[in-house]
Design a protein around this motif. Structure first.
Motif, short mmCIF file in Angstrom:
data_model
loop_
_atom_site.label_atom_id
_atom_site.label_comp_id
_atom_site.label_asym_id
_atom_site.label_seq_id
_atom_site.Cartn_x
_atom_site.Cartn_y
_atom_site.Cartn_z
N GLU A 1 58.22 -36.62 43.80
CA GLU A 1 59.39 -36.29 44.61
C GLU A 1 59.63 -34.79 44.77
OE1 GLU A 1 63.32 -38.49 45.38
OE2 GLU A 1 63.63 -37.44 43.49
N LYS A 2 59.81 -34.06 43.68
CA LYS A 2 60.14 -32.64 43.83
C LYS A 2 58.97 -31.85 44.40
CE LYS A 2 64.02 -32.10 40.71
NZ LYS A 2 64.69 -31.25 39.70
N ALA A 3 57.75 -32.25 44.06
CA ALA A 3 56.59 -31.60 44.66
C ALA A 3 56.54 -31.87 46.16
CB ALA A 3 55.30 -32.09 44.00
N ALA A 4 56.90 -33.10 46.57
CA ALA A 4 56.92 -33.44 47.99
C ALA A 4 57.95 -32.61 48.74
CB ALA A 4 57.19 -34.93 48.18
N ILE A 5 59.13 -32.43 48.12
CA ILE A 5 60.17 -31.63 48.77
C ILE A 5 59.72 -30.18 48.88
CG2 ILE A 5 62.50 -30.69 48.46
CD1 ILE A 5 63.32 -33.40 47.34
N ASN B 1 64.64 -22.28 54.35
CA ASN B 1 63.58 -23.07 53.73
C ASN B 1 63.04 -22.39 52.48
OD1 ASN B 1 62.57 -25.63 55.21
ND2 ASN B 1 63.12 -24.22 56.85
N LEU B 2 62.91 -21.08 52.50
CA LEU B 2 62.42 -20.36 51.33
C LEU B 2 63.39 -20.48 50.16
CD1 LEU B 2 60.95 -17.10 52.92
CD2 LEU B 2 59.68 -18.94 51.79
N VAL B 3 64.68 -20.38 50.43
CA VAL B 3 65.68 -20.54 49.38
C VAL B 3 65.59 -21.94 48.79
CG1 VAL B 3 68.16 -20.66 48.89
CG2 VAL B 3 67.26 -18.81 50.31
N LEU B 4 65.45 -22.96 49.64
CA LEU B 4 65.33 -24.33 49.15
C LEU B 4 64.09 -24.50 48.29
CD1 LEU B 4 66.18 -27.32 49.08
CD2 LEU B 4 64.89 -27.62 51.21
N ALA B 5 62.94 -24.01 48.77
CA ALA B 5 61.69 -24.16 48.01
C ALA B 5 61.78 -23.46 46.66
CB ALA B 5 60.52 -23.60 48.82
N ARG B 6 62.51 -22.35 46.61
CA ARG B 6 62.63 -21.59 45.35
C ARG B 6 63.59 -22.26 44.37
NH1 ARG B 6 61.52 -16.34 43.82
NH2 ARG B 6 62.86 -15.45 42.21
N GLN B 7 64.63 -22.91 44.90
CA GLN B 7 65.69 -23.42 44.05
C GLN B 7 65.62 -24.93 43.79
OE1 GLN B 7 67.88 -21.45 42.53
NE2 GLN B 7 67.08 -19.62 43.56
N VAL B 8 64.65 -25.62 44.38
CA VAL B 8 64.64 -27.08 44.29
C VAL B 8 64.57 -27.57 42.85
CG1 VAL B 8 62.13 -27.30 44.56
CG2 VAL B 8 63.63 -29.17 45.27
N ASP B 9 63.90 -26.83 41.96
CA ASP B 9 63.83 -27.24 40.56
C ASP B 9 65.12 -26.93 39.80
OD1 ASP B 9 61.28 -28.36 40.55
OD2 ASP B 9 60.32 -26.41 40.27
N ARG B 10 65.93 -26.02 40.30
CA ARG B 10 67.14 -25.61 39.61
C ARG B 10 68.37 -26.39 40.09
NH1 ARG B 10 64.36 -20.86 40.96
NH2 ARG B 10 63.58 -19.66 39.18
N TRP B 11 68.38 -26.73 41.37
CA TRP B 11 69.53 -27.42 41.94
C TRP B 11 69.37 -28.93 41.81
CZ3 TRP B 11 69.82 -24.47 47.26
CH2 TRP B 11 70.36 -23.20 47.03
N ARG B 12 70.47 -29.60 41.63
CA ARG B 12 70.46 -31.05 41.75
C ARG B 12 70.25 -31.41 43.21
NH1 ARG B 12 75.69 -34.94 40.74
NH2 ARG B 12 74.64 -36.93 41.08
#
Length: 409
Positions: free
Chosen positions: A132-136, A268-279
């Motif tokens: 999932e998180k890798a796909a996002i 998109n860059l912010v999302l890719a960077r923060q996806v592991d930190r944000w719920r």
């Protein structure tokens, strides 16, 4: 097959090949936009055809979504994806033979069919091959690369049209797609086992009925095109707003797209960077604020100054919010269905393309009758509907991940 959780140079080769094909399909729309005045003049057509050409492109993207996903379930993802890439290359080269606005529009429909293979086959493989998180993260990173198309496409198209005939744009696009074809042939994994039995049309009907009667899926599927609608409307109408009515050159037109798509890439860059930190879901909630701010900027600018630069500023802020939200909303939507992800992705693509096409015609109507205020008012309505629907989608998806009762892929 075991899902990929770690992104390495090897595991990224397929997404890179896929996004190169996606890039070529997108620039088939974006590079020709600054040349649409030239196209309509050559064929003796009115300027209204400029927006209709993009509508035709999106209609092509909806035509066979219903077929390619289930077909790839039966014969495999690779042959459908590779065949679709070849078809797109040929449809671009066929533009060399176009001699009327009607034939040009028909070819725009054929070129738009390339979108079918991206959403119903390519992205289905991404969702099936990665956890999932890798796909996002992969989806967000792919979006960044693909979004270089509308960022550089208008500028590159403007310079190319200044030097060469407009048909050479499509020769260039065919060359890029040919490179993507080589990469897909070498690196695309096969995530389904092909079946020898005939394609069960009745099963396809039952699968699509299950998807389209899934209200939770539909709510998410509606959110995605609503989220992108102001930007899609801008892409379609900006040649008319900036060049025909604003009297800018095609090169100036291209440069005015940079803040819009630069903001989308930044989101998109912010999302890719923060996806592991944000719920998951928090980025969608956060994005409501820049979307609302962008709407205010457009309304104030249209009401008091009537300058297109305020539309650019407003759309840019909205685009940042779209970048924060889009990949997460796609994942949330696809996980609402237990049906094959190719079929669900095809259903999502059909909804997207049809609503985009309707949205473009509405933006054209509102702008022609009410100018920039019409554009801003329609964007306001779209943003409010998106906010209302997305609240339920995010709430449901976040709760499912806490309780463990959501659909997984």
């Amino acid at each position: 097959m075991q899902k990929i959780s770690v992104l390495t140079r090897t595991t990224l080769m397929f997404p890179l090949a896929l996004v190169l094909f996606e890039f070529s399909v997108y620039i088939a729309n974006d590079m020709i936009q600054p040349g649409m005045l030239t196209v309509t003049h050559e064929f003796g057509a009115s300027a209204a055809w400029m927006a209709s050409a993009m509508t035709a492109f999106l209609v092509g993207g909806a035509l066979f979504q219903w077929l390619f996903g289930p077909l790839s379930d039966r014969i495999g993802r690779r042959p459908v994806m590779l065949g679709g890439t070849v078809f797109f290359i040929l449809s671009c080269l066929a533009t060399l033979l176009s001699n009327s606005i009607e034939s040009f529009i028909l070819l725009r429909v054929a070129q738009g069919m390339g979108l079918c293979f991206i959403s119903s086959v390519g992205y289905a493989v991404v969702q099936e091959a990665f956890e999932e998180k890798a796909a996002i993260r992969v989806t967000a990173l792919m979006a960044n690369v693909a979004l270089i198309a509308p960022l550089i496409g208008p500028v590159a198209g403007a310079f190319m049209i200044e030097i060469w005939p407009w048909r050479m744009v499509f020769v260039f696009i065919a060359a890029v797609a040919s490179l993507a074809l080589i990469g897909l042939a070498r690196h695309m994994p096969e995530t389904v086992i092909s079946r020898a039995e005939k394609l069960p049309l009745i099963q396809i009907w039952h699968d699509y009925r299950a998807v389209f009667t899934n209200h939770r899926f539909l709510m998410g599927a509606l959110c995605i095109p609503l989220l992108a609608m102001p930007l899609i409307g801008w892409i379609a109408m900006s040649p008319l707003i900036l060049v025909a009515d604003g009297h800018l050159s095609v090169v100036e037109y291209g440069f005015w797209q940079i803040p819009v798509f630069g903001s989308l890439i930044a989101g998109n860059l912010v999302l890719a960077r923060q996806v592991d930190r944000w719920r998951l879901g928090n980025s969608v909630k956060l994005a409501w604020y820049p979307i609302g701010l962008g709407i205010v900027i457009m309304l104030v600018g249209a009401a008091f100054l009537d300058k297109p630069y305020f539309l650019v500023a407003g759309i840019s802020v909205i685009a940042f919010g779209e970048g924060l939200s889009s990949a997460v909303m796609i994942r949330f939507t696809l996980t609402e269905s237990t049906i094959s992800k190719a079929t669900a992705g095809a259903a999502l693509g059909i909804i997207n393309m049809l609503l985009y096409a309707i949205g473009i015609e509405l933006y054209k109507l509102f702008y022609l009758h009410a100018g920039m205020m019409g554009f801003a008012l329609l964007s306001t309505v779209v943003a409010l509907v998106y906010w209302y629907l997305s609240r339920g989608v995010v709430r449901r998806a976040m709760l499912a991940r806490v309780t463990g009762h959501g659909v997984t892929i």
